[in-house]
Design a protein around this motif. Structure first.
Motif, mmCIF file in Angstrom:
data_model
loop_
_atom_site.group_PDB
_atom_site.id
_atom_site.type_symbol
_atom_site.label_atom_id
_atom_site.label_comp_id
_atom_site.label_asym_id
_atom_site.label_seq_id
_atom_site.Cartn_x
_atom_site.Cartn_y
_atom_site.Cartn_z
ATOM 1 N N UNK A 20 -50.683 49.486 -50.759
ATOM 2 C CA UNK A 20 -51.632 48.938 -49.799
ATOM 3 C C UNK A 20 -51.269 47.533 -49.366
ATOM 4 N N UNK A 21 -51.006 46.659 -50.318
ATOM 5 C CA UNK A 21 -50.682 45.268 -50.000
ATOM 6 C C UNK A 21 -49.336 45.184 -49.281
ATOM 7 N N UNK A 22 -48.376 45.998 -49.716
ATOM 8 C CA UNK A 22 -47.078 46.013 -49.054
ATOM 9 C C UNK A 22 -47.178 46.439 -47.605
ATOM 10 N N UNK A 23 -48.019 47.438 -47.342
ATOM 11 C CA UNK A 23 -48.208 47.886 -45.960
ATOM 12 C C UNK A 23 -48.865 46.784 -45.126
ATOM 13 N N UNK A 24 -49.826 46.082 -45.709
ATOM 14 C CA UNK A 24 -50.470 44.975 -44.998
ATOM 15 C C UNK A 24 -49.462 43.874 -44.677
ATOM 16 N N UNK A 25 -48.608 43.547 -45.639
ATOM 17 C CA UNK A 25 -47.584 42.524 -45.409
ATOM 18 C C UNK A 25 -46.608 42.944 -44.319
ATOM 19 N N UNK A 26 -46.278 44.225 -44.281
ATOM 20 C CA UNK A 26 -45.391 44.715 -43.218
ATOM 21 C C UNK A 26 -46.074 44.668 -41.861
ATOM 22 N N UNK A 27 -47.358 44.982 -41.840
ATOM 23 C CA UNK A 27 -48.097 44.881 -40.580
ATOM 24 C C UNK A 27 -48.085 43.443 -40.072
ATOM 25 N N UNK A 28 -48.255 42.496 -40.995
ATOM 26 C CA UNK A 28 -48.194 41.081 -40.625
ATOM 27 C C UNK A 28 -46.828 40.733 -40.053
ATOM 28 N N UNK A 29 -45.751 41.198 -40.720
ATOM 29 C CA UNK A 29 -44.398 40.930 -40.222
ATOM 30 C C UNK A 29 -44.205 41.504 -38.828
ATOM 31 N N UNK A 30 -44.715 42.719 -38.603
ATOM 32 C CA UNK A 30 -44.555 43.373 -37.303
ATOM 33 C C UNK A 30 -45.248 42.573 -36.208
ATOM 34 N N UNK A 31 -46.435 42.066 -36.480
ATOM 35 C CA UNK A 31 -47.157 41.290 -35.479
ATOM 36 C C UNK A 31 -46.474 39.957 -35.207
ATOM 37 N N UNK A 32 -45.948 39.318 -36.263
ATOM 38 C CA UNK A 32 -45.240 38.046 -36.066
ATOM 39 C C UNK A 32 -43.975 38.255 -35.245
ATOM 40 N N UNK A 33 -43.304 39.385 -35.474
ATOM 41 C CA UNK A 33 -42.072 39.676 -34.750
ATOM 42 C C UNK A 33 -42.331 39.933 -33.275
#
Length: 518
Positions: free
Chosen positions: A503-516
């Protein structure tokens, strides 16, 4: 009915010695397996479409604990799916609200659209009944996305050929799934289509494997991590690799940028040919009767889905032995006869009854002298009490009458469980050692390749029922590491639970995707 031929013997001791030999691994075998693992790593890094897929995750940064934001995470990887609301607090802590939804056998094997519609319905139900916060984009740019969009990261614990942080084609199903018309399609698009069909304002912006999630989650809470691993119902690993070593990315924008990238190894498919894995007739039966024969070979040796079935097969071979049964007086039960009628929780209960609260002694794994007297009078009070506890576990789990289970039967079952679990833990150590050697933090026993960061901490984020709950699993995994990379390196390996990693890993990836994209 037994899945393999029963033993016909002249000497009972010869039968037990053979089983002991079949499931025991020596140092030479562990070293050879590690060399084969490294070779398959290279093949997968050089080429697409290999069993050890070595999938680029397109995750090029590792969290340091300062990240903030609120996201949804959807985790599909087994019997249950989880929908989570994750709040990253920016101080290495997070808060999480989650709800589990059961995935039926019909959904697992039916049409893919039905499965993904169910995923979307589950997210909708969660937002209606469990969500606690407003969802806002972590970027200050109001044009980044519509204000009412909810951003979601998908943890998809199956082999996917990832082509971007938010895109990837399903390569194959594992862990009992076989949904039709899914393989070859983009899993993110399948999910987004389901959201769109239901007119939901949810955007799936990131795709992450559970092992990648474990790595990222542990990095966020611990301030650093080099690898993630799952040792539970299934098994897999991810680690941080130099982009220049992922030669199949040659010519891509990712290759031009260089640096590092998290690679999802899909190591459950190591040595599908079984040319190196120490297969027994029991392992061959597991594979032959599985839904994916000749695939996921390594996983079938070490994951929680299969260990109980291996033990069941061995037990039945002893029940059916001739000229005289070697277990339970030749009697069986519905649970013992049933395909997958024993799971790893039975093995764990047996082991716990034997070792209690203390770590086991290496002698616990020696083949017992089954020709000896196992009457209460002949045993020490302590051993008799432990075997009585195991007897209770057997009668409870397998529904035997207590009179049908002798103390010798209890000793045999305890020994079988420890043999199978020990082999699994040693093989798990091979996978972790391979990552340490591949990343040049260690050298294989007998070799002298220079290594870097010789004094640093080597963080490995782990998740799964075996590594978290099975007695002595981590201790034996570390024993394997010591054998393969030496005690000095093993002591630097910090194995930490990545709870809620998916769950936390997916949230962190979502954050990375939005920053990118911002």
């Amino acid at each position: 009915m037994a899945n393999i031929s029963a033993y016909q013997y002249d000497s009972p001791k010869a039968v037990f010695d053979l089983i002991d030999h079949q499931f025991s691994l020596n140092e030479t075998t562990l070293v050879d397996l590690t060399k084969a693992f490294l070779a398959e790593f290279k093949v997968g890094l050089d080429n697409y479409g290999k069993p050890m897929a070595m999938i680029p995750s397109f995750v090029t940064g590792v969290p340091d604990g300062t990240e903030t934001g609120t996201f949804l995470a959807l985790d599909l990887g087994g019997t249950n799916l989880r929908v989570c609301e994750v709040v990253l607090n920016g101080d290495k802590t997070f808060s999480l609200v989650q709800q589990k939804y059961r995935v039926s056998e019909t959904l697992k094997s039916g049409e893919a659209t039905a499965l993904f519609d169910y995923l979307a319905d589950s997210v909708d139900a969660f937002l209606t009944t469990h969500a606690t916060t407003d969802y806002t984009s972590p970027t200050d740019d109001p044009t980044a996305a519509p204000a009412n969009d909810v951003f979601l990261g998908l943890t998809f614990s199956f082999p996917v050929e990832q082509t971007a942080l938010g895109a990837g084609k399903i390569l194959t199903w594992t862990k009992g799934f076989s949904a039709k018309n899914a393989i070859g399609n983009d899993v993110v698009q399948l999910l987004q289509d389901a959201f769109n069909r239901k007119h939901m304002h949810v955007k799936c912006v990131a795709l992450v494997n559970d092992t990648v999630g474990a790595l990222l989650s542990r990095a966020y809470t611990a301030g650093g991590c080099i690898a993630g691993a799952i040792f539970g119902t299934g098994t897999n690993g991810a680690y941080i690799e130099k982009v220049e070593k992922i030669t199949k990315l040659k010519g891509s924008a990712a290759a031009a940028r260089g640096g590092h990238m998290v690679v999802n190894t899909e190591w459950g498919a190591f040595n599908n040919s079984r040319s190196h894995l120490p297969s027994t007739p029991f392992d061959n039966a597991i594979d032959r009767l599985s839904i994916n024969p000749k695939f996921q070979a390594f996983e079938k040796f070490i994951s929680g889905m299969y260990l109980g079935e291996i033990v069941r097969n061995v037990m039945l071979s002893l029940v059916d032995a001739t000229p005289q049964a070697l277990l339970f007086g030749g009697k069986s039960t519905t649970g013992l006869n049933k395909h997958y009628g024993i799971d790893t929780s039975f093995m764990s209960a047996v082991e716990e009854a034997w070792i209690g609260d203390k770590s086991s002694d290496p002698k616990d794994f020696e083949a017992p002298a089954f020709h000896e007297d196992y009457s209460k009078e002949a045993l020490s009070e302590k051993v008799a009490a432990k075997l009585e506890d195991i007897r209770s576990v057997i009668t409870q789990f397998l529904e035997f009458s207590r009179s049908d289970v002798s103390l010798k039967d209890a000793a045999i079952v305890r020994w079988l469980c420890s043999l199978v679990a020990r082999r699994a833990a040693l093989l798990s150590g091979v996978a972790v050692a391979t990552v340490l050697i591949q990343t040049e933090y260690a050298t294989l026993r007998g070799e002298h390749t220079p290594i870097h960061d010789i004094d640093g901490r080597l963080g490995v984020g782990v998740d799964g029922s075996l590594i978290e709950h099975y007695p002595n699993f981590q201790r034996i995994l570390r024993e394997s590491l010591q054998c393969l990379v030496g005690e000095d390196v093993e002591k630097r390996v910090e194995i930490g639970l990545a709870k809620d990693g998916s769950g936390v890993g997916a949230a962190l990836c979502a954050l990375m995707a939005l920053k990118t994209s911002s």
